[in-house]
Design a protein around this motif. Structure first.
Motif, PDB file in Angstrom:
ATOM      1  N   GLU A 149       0.681   5.373   0.241  1.00  0.00           N
ATOM      2  CA  GLU A 149      -0.139   6.535   0.546  1.00  0.00           C
ATOM      3  C   GLU A 149      -0.002   7.566  -0.571  1.00  0.00           C
ATOM      4  O   GLU A 149       0.958   7.539  -1.340  1.00  0.00           O
ATOM      5  N   GLY A 150      -0.937   8.506  -0.655  1.00  0.00           N
ATOM      6  CA  GLY A 150      -0.892   9.551  -1.672  1.00  0.00           C
ATOM      7  C   GLY A 150       0.444  10.268  -1.696  1.00  0.00           C
ATOM      8  O   GLY A 150       1.012  10.564  -0.645  1.00  0.00           O
ATOM      9  N   ASN A 151       0.969  10.516  -2.874  1.00  0.00           N
ATOM     10  CA  ASN A 151       2.269  11.164  -3.084  1.00  0.00           C
ATOM     11  C   ASN A 151       3.433  10.377  -2.488  1.00  0.00           C
ATOM     12  O   ASN A 151       4.510  10.913  -2.305  1.00  0.00           O
ATOM     13  N   GLY A 152       3.223   9.120  -2.175  1.00  0.00           N
ATOM     14  CA  GLY A 152       4.286   8.301  -1.599  1.00  0.00           C
ATOM     15  C   GLY A 152       4.892   7.378  -2.632  1.00  0.00           C
ATOM     16  O   GLY A 152       4.494   7.349  -3.792  1.00  0.00           O
ATOM     17  N   SER A 153       5.872   6.631  -2.203  1.00  0.00           N
ATOM     18  CA  SER A 153       6.490   5.635  -3.075  1.00  0.00           C
ATOM     19  C   SER A 153       6.974   4.464  -2.228  1.00  0.00           C
ATOM     20  O   SER A 153       7.198   4.616  -1.019  1.00  0.00           O
ATOM     21  N   THR A 191       0.856  -1.178   0.000  1.00  0.00           N
ATOM     22  CA  THR A 191       0.000   0.000   0.000  1.00  0.00           C
ATOM     23  C   THR A 191       0.891   1.226   0.000  1.00  0.00           C
ATOM     24  O   THR A 191       1.843   1.307   0.780  1.00  0.00           O
ATOM     25  N   THR A 227      -6.522   1.463  -7.263  1.00  0.00           N
ATOM     26  CA  THR A 227      -6.655   2.739  -6.568  1.00  0.00           C
ATOM     27  C   THR A 227      -8.136   2.952  -6.255  1.00  0.00           C
ATOM     28  O   THR A 227      -8.994   2.197  -6.701  1.00  0.00           O
ATOM     29  N   TRP A 228      -8.432   4.028  -5.549  1.00  0.00           N
ATOM     30  CA  TRP A 228      -9.835   4.321  -5.247  1.00  0.00           C
ATOM     31  C   TRP A 228     -10.593   4.710  -6.519  1.00  0.00           C
ATOM     32  O   TRP A 228     -11.810   4.657  -6.571  1.00  0.00           O
ATOM     33  N   TYR A 287      -2.290  -2.695 -10.518  1.00  0.00           N
ATOM     34  CA  TYR A 287      -2.492  -1.775  -9.400  1.00  0.00           C
ATOM     35  C   TYR A 287      -3.983  -1.565  -9.182  1.00  0.00           C
ATOM     36  O   TYR A 287      -4.808  -1.847 -10.042  1.00  0.00           O
TER      37      TYR A 287
END
Length: 100
Positions: free
Chosen positions: A24-28, A22, A56-57, A54
């Protein structure tokens, strides 16, 4: 992954080798997978993509990435070699050299 001569091993689904990650937004995150070189001669010389799926929402899909070529240095300068061919060359040479 459908690359001749290579077989991607399934993840063990442990903390160090998760089947899913998983982000998070703007993460890697970095994903590490293991593969087996099943046939040294069959590994292609042309760069091969690695495909992944992948979710996503907004929905799900698939994408692919092609790793940068390795650079081998010889008498005529640097020569690009597809990532999977470079990997197979190194490992197959070690296998027949007696290092293992």
């Amino acid at each position: 992954m459908s690359i001749p001569g290579l077989r991607l091993l399934p993840p063990e689904d442990t903390e160090n080798d998760p089947a899913e990650i998983t982000v998070e937004g703007n993460g890697s995150r970095t994903v590490t997978r293991r593969l087996v070189i099943a046939d040294c001669a069959a590994v292609p010389h042309e760069p091969q993509p690695i495909r992944f799926t992948y979710r996503t929402w907004l929905g799900s899909g698939s994408s692919e990435v092609t790793l940068d070529a390795w650079q081998l240095t010889g008498s005529e300068g640097q020569v690009p070699v597809a990532w999977q061919r470079g990997l197979a060359g190194v490992m197959c040479n070690k296998a027949v050299s007696g290092e293992f």
